[in-house]
Design a protein around this motif. Structure first.
Motif, mmCIF file in Angstrom:
data_model
loop_
_atom_site.group_PDB
_atom_site.id
_atom_site.type_symbol
_atom_site.label_atom_id
_atom_site.label_comp_id
_atom_site.label_asym_id
_atom_site.label_seq_id
_atom_site.Cartn_x
_atom_site.Cartn_y
_atom_site.Cartn_z
ATOM 1 N N GLY A 25 0.823 -1.204 0.000
ATOM 2 C CA GLY A 25 0.000 0.000 0.000
ATOM 3 C C GLY A 25 0.854 1.249 0.000
ATOM 4 O O GLY A 25 1.955 1.285 -0.563
ATOM 5 N N VAL A 26 0.366 2.299 0.657
ATOM 6 C CA VAL A 26 1.026 3.611 0.688
ATOM 7 C C VAL A 26 1.873 3.728 1.952
ATOM 8 O O VAL A 26 1.438 3.309 3.031
ATOM 9 C CB VAL A 26 -0.028 4.738 0.642
ATOM 10 C CG1 VAL A 26 0.629 6.107 0.733
ATOM 11 C CG2 VAL A 26 -0.854 4.631 -0.632
ATOM 12 N N PRO A 27 3.080 4.296 1.852
ATOM 13 C CA PRO A 27 3.906 4.490 3.047
ATOM 14 C C PRO A 27 3.199 5.371 4.083
ATOM 15 O O PRO A 27 2.426 6.268 3.735
ATOM 16 C CB PRO A 27 5.161 5.187 2.502
ATOM 17 C CG PRO A 27 5.207 4.825 1.055
ATOM 18 C CD PRO A 27 3.774 4.722 0.624
ATOM 19 N N VAL A 28 3.476 5.109 5.347
ATOM 20 C CA VAL A 28 2.914 5.897 6.442
ATOM 21 C C VAL A 28 3.598 7.258 6.471
ATOM 22 O O VAL A 28 4.831 7.352 6.473
ATOM 23 C CB VAL A 28 3.095 5.177 7.794
ATOM 24 C CG1 VAL A 28 2.557 6.030 8.935
ATOM 25 C CG2 VAL A 28 2.411 3.827 7.765
ATOM 26 N N LEU A 29 2.817 8.328 6.464
ATOM 27 C CA LEU A 29 3.362 9.681 6.452
ATOM 28 C C LEU A 29 4.167 9.941 7.724
ATOM 29 O O LEU A 29 3.666 9.768 8.835
ATOM 30 C CB LEU A 29 2.227 10.699 6.326
ATOM 31 C CG LEU A 29 2.623 12.182 6.332
ATOM 32 C CD1 LEU A 29 3.509 12.503 5.149
ATOM 33 C CD2 LEU A 29 1.379 13.061 6.345
ATOM 34 N N ASN A 30 5.422 10.349 7.542
ATOM 35 C CA ASN A 30 6.332 10.670 8.657
ATOM 36 C C ASN A 30 6.443 9.516 9.648
ATOM 37 O O ASN A 30 6.598 9.733 10.851
ATOM 38 C CB ASN A 30 5.860 11.934 9.384
ATOM 39 C CG ASN A 30 5.846 13.155 8.485
ATOM 40 O OD1 ASN A 30 6.690 13.293 7.610
ATOM 41 N ND2 ASN A 30 4.876 14.037 8.694
ATOM 42 N N GLY A 31 6.328 8.298 9.143
ATOM 43 C CA GLY A 31 6.414 7.126 10.015
ATOM 44 C C GLY A 31 7.126 5.978 9.327
ATOM 45 O O GLY A 31 7.933 6.171 8.408
ATOM 46 N N HIS A 32 6.823 4.779 9.782
ATOM 47 C CA HIS A 32 7.456 3.585 9.231
ATOM 48 C C HIS A 32 6.384 2.626 8.737
ATOM 49 O O HIS A 32 5.261 2.599 9.243
ATOM 50 C CB HIS A 32 8.327 2.894 10.295
ATOM 51 C CG HIS A 32 9.410 3.774 10.863
ATOM 52 N ND1 HIS A 32 10.582 4.054 10.181
ATOM 53 C CD2 HIS A 32 9.484 4.466 12.030
ATOM 54 C CE1 HIS A 32 11.331 4.852 10.915
ATOM 55 N NE2 HIS A 32 10.686 5.113 12.052
ATOM 56 N N GLY A 33 6.775 1.808 7.754
ATOM 57 C CA GLY A 33 5.869 0.795 7.248
ATOM 58 C C GLY A 33 4.962 1.311 6.143
ATOM 59 O O GLY A 33 4.960 2.496 5.802
ATOM 60 N N LYS A 34 4.174 0.373 5.601
ATOM 61 C CA LYS A 34 3.237 0.690 4.531
ATOM 62 C C LYS A 34 1.898 0.037 4.811
ATOM 63 O O LYS A 34 1.798 -0.889 5.628
ATOM 64 C CB LYS A 34 3.763 0.195 3.182
ATOM 65 C CG LYS A 34 5.061 0.810 2.717
ATOM 66 C CD LYS A 34 5.467 0.212 1.375
ATOM 67 C CE LYS A 34 6.774 0.799 0.874
ATOM 68 N NZ LYS A 34 7.172 0.205 -0.420
ATOM 69 N N GLY A 35 0.909 0.495 4.098
ATOM 70 C CA GLY A 35 -0.380 -0.157 4.154
ATOM 71 C C GLY A 35 -0.388 -1.406 3.290
ATOM 72 O O GLY A 35 0.644 -1.843 2.780
ATOM 73 N N ASP A 36 -1.564 -1.999 3.102
ATOM 74 C CA ASP A 36 -1.704 -3.234 2.332
ATOM 75 C C ASP A 36 -2.495 -2.972 1.059
ATOM 76 O O ASP A 36 -3.185 -1.952 0.921
ATOM 77 C CB ASP A 36 -2.397 -4.311 3.169
ATOM 78 C CG ASP A 36 -1.626 -4.643 4.443
ATOM 79 O OD1 ASP A 36 -0.379 -4.581 4.412
ATOM 80 O OD2 ASP A 36 -2.276 -4.929 5.474
ATOM 81 N N LEU A 37 -2.391 -3.925 0.139
ATOM 82 C CA LEU A 37 -3.158 -3.878 -1.098
ATOM 83 C C LEU A 37 -4.234 -4.948 -1.042
ATOM 84 O O LEU A 37 -3.932 -6.122 -0.780
ATOM 85 C CB LEU A 37 -2.248 -4.107 -2.304
ATOM 86 C CG LEU A 37 -2.936 -4.308 -3.662
ATOM 87 C CD1 LEU A 37 -3.738 -3.076 -4.043
ATOM 88 C CD2 LEU A 37 -1.920 -4.651 -4.735
ATOM 89 N N TYR A 38 -5.481 -4.571 -1.275
ATOM 90 C CA TYR A 38 -6.598 -5.506 -1.268
ATOM 91 C C TYR A 38 -7.105 -5.676 -2.704
ATOM 92 O O TYR A 38 -7.491 -4.689 -3.350
ATOM 93 C CB TYR A 38 -7.722 -4.996 -0.365
ATOM 94 C CG TYR A 38 -7.351 -5.016 1.108
ATOM 95 C CD1 TYR A 38 -7.650 -6.113 1.894
ATOM 96 C CD2 TYR A 38 -6.694 -3.938 1.699
ATOM 97 C CE1 TYR A 38 -7.311 -6.150 3.242
ATOM 98 C CE2 TYR A 38 -6.353 -3.953 3.035
ATOM 99 C CZ TYR A 38 -6.657 -5.064 3.804
ATOM 100 O OH TYR A 38 -6.317 -5.093 5.134
ATOM 101 N N VAL A 39 -7.071 -6.933 -3.178
ATOM 102 C CA VAL A 39 -7.469 -7.247 -4.550
ATOM 103 C C VAL A 39 -8.778 -8.031 -4.512
ATOM 104 O O VAL A 39 -8.829 -9.135 -3.960
ATOM 105 C CB VAL A 39 -6.386 -8.058 -5.280
ATOM 106 C CG1 VAL A 39 -6.837 -8.382 -6.706
ATOM 107 C CG2 VAL A 39 -5.060 -7.304 -5.279
#
Length: 364
Positions: A305-319
């Motif tokens: 998904g999209v990176p966390v703003l001013n943080g760490h990690g990313k979101g997920d992609l749902y298909v």
């Protein structure tokens, strides 16, 4: 005198005084010789009741307890700290009411500015650097923002003698207003800078290098300290706020840091299973579709998904899988499906709703 009770609140007291002051003000009653006396009486009553100590004495001893307060001019001017606001509302003055006041500083902070910037969906996800053109007032290089010619400086204002205020009589009150000649600063520029005409600022087009962090979304506001308008007479600059507008993606929908998309599969892929290639913001990803996959099944791909703003990690992609039914069939396809029908009978009876389905119906 004011027509209020002993338990009157400060707001109610001020409201009652406003009404009577408007009614009996001498300027509103030029042909009534009694108006000035009535105005003094209601003003004296207000100064007593507005002061907690005098009000307590009045409640205990009546007018005799505050007799000293009304000696001389008829009221104690020290209780009139808020009269500038009261009279300013309906007589048009209120800069200063029978008081000293302060001179305004010539040096003031500049105004904040806003610019709108449209960026691509991918730029919002991964960040970008761009140049934003801003039209703003900048400090004059000839006078360094002072507004005075080189070697010169502000001189004392003759209209107010440097006090920043001028006085005049309003009825029996002495009113102080901001000096119109120097705008309350107490000084004027007699030899203005030839480049800025004494303004201390020049309007220019300026390029701001804007760094957009990864993970921003539509409506995000980014502050650039000191990139706003220069302050008058050498004052500090304001800030620049860039408001982002993110374009829509052709097939990705963003919810927070997660992405959602819909991918079609064939009847055979859903029935027999397959490995398909699905798009992500970072390229294609292999997704395994198990046999017997039902229409509407959603698969989760972590950290796509999209990176966390001013943080760490990313979101997920749902298909979400959509089974694509062919609109037209060849003769051979029809024969194969008819053969399949003989081996895969379906009882076309209504299905019992699952508990999950009921919950979706309730909150959907």
């Amino acid at each position: 005198m004011l027509g209020v009770s002993r338990t009157v609140s400060e707001v109610e007291l001020k409201s009652a005084y406003r009404k009577l002051a408007m009614q009996w003000h001498p300027d509103r009653n030029p042909n009534n010789p009694d108006a000035e006396e009535r105005f003094k009486e209601v003003t004296e009553a207000y100064t007593i009741l507005a002061d907690s100590e005098k009000r307590s004495l009045y409640d205990r001893f009546g007018h005799a307890g505050v007799g000293g307060a009304s000696a001389g001019a008829g009221f104690d001017a020290s209780a009139f700290q808020d009269l500038g606001d009261i009279f300013g509302e309906f007589f048009g003055f209120g800069d200063t009411f029978a008081g000293g006041g302060r001179r305004r500083s010539r040096i003031q902070r500049g105004a904040d500015l806003r610019e709108d910037l449209t960026i691509e969906f991918e730029e919002a996800a991964f960040g970008t650097e761009t140049r934003v053109m801003v039209r703003r007032h900048e400090a004059c290089e000839g006078c360094h923002g002072s507004g005075a010619a080189p070697g010169k400086g502000p001189t004392t204002c003759r209209s107010c003698a440097g006090r920043g205020q001028v006085r005049y009589q309003q009825g029996f009150f002495s009113i102080a207003r901001t000096c119109p000649a120097c705008q309350g600063t107490g000084s004027v520029i007699t030899d203005p800078c030839s480049k800025c005409k004494g303004e201390g600022r020049i309007l220019r087009q300026h390029a701001v290098e804007a760094k957009i962090p990864a993970g921003v979304e539509d409506g995000t506001r980014i502050r650039f300290t000191g990139a706003g308008e220069a302050g008058p007479h050498g004052g500090p600059a304001g800030d620049l706020y860039i408001v982002l507008h993110v374009k829509e993606h052709p097939f990705f929908v963003r919810e927070g840091n997660d992405l959602h998309c819909v991918v079609p599969v064939s009847v055979t892929q859903a029935a027999m299973g397959a490995e398909i290639r699905v798009p992500t913001l970072e390229g294609e990803h292999a997704l395994k579709i198990p046999d017997g996959t039902q229409p509407g099944t959603t698969f989760r791909i972590r950290n796509k998904g999209v990176p966390v703003l001013n943080g760490h990690g990313k979101g997920d992609l749902y298909v979400e899988v959509r089974v694509l039914i062919p609109a037209k069939l060849s003769k051979r396809q029809k024969e194969l499906l008819q053969e399949l029908e003989t081996t895969a009978k379906v009882d076309n009876q209504p299905m019992m709703r699952s508990l999950l389905g009921k919950v979706k119906d309730m909150f959907g």
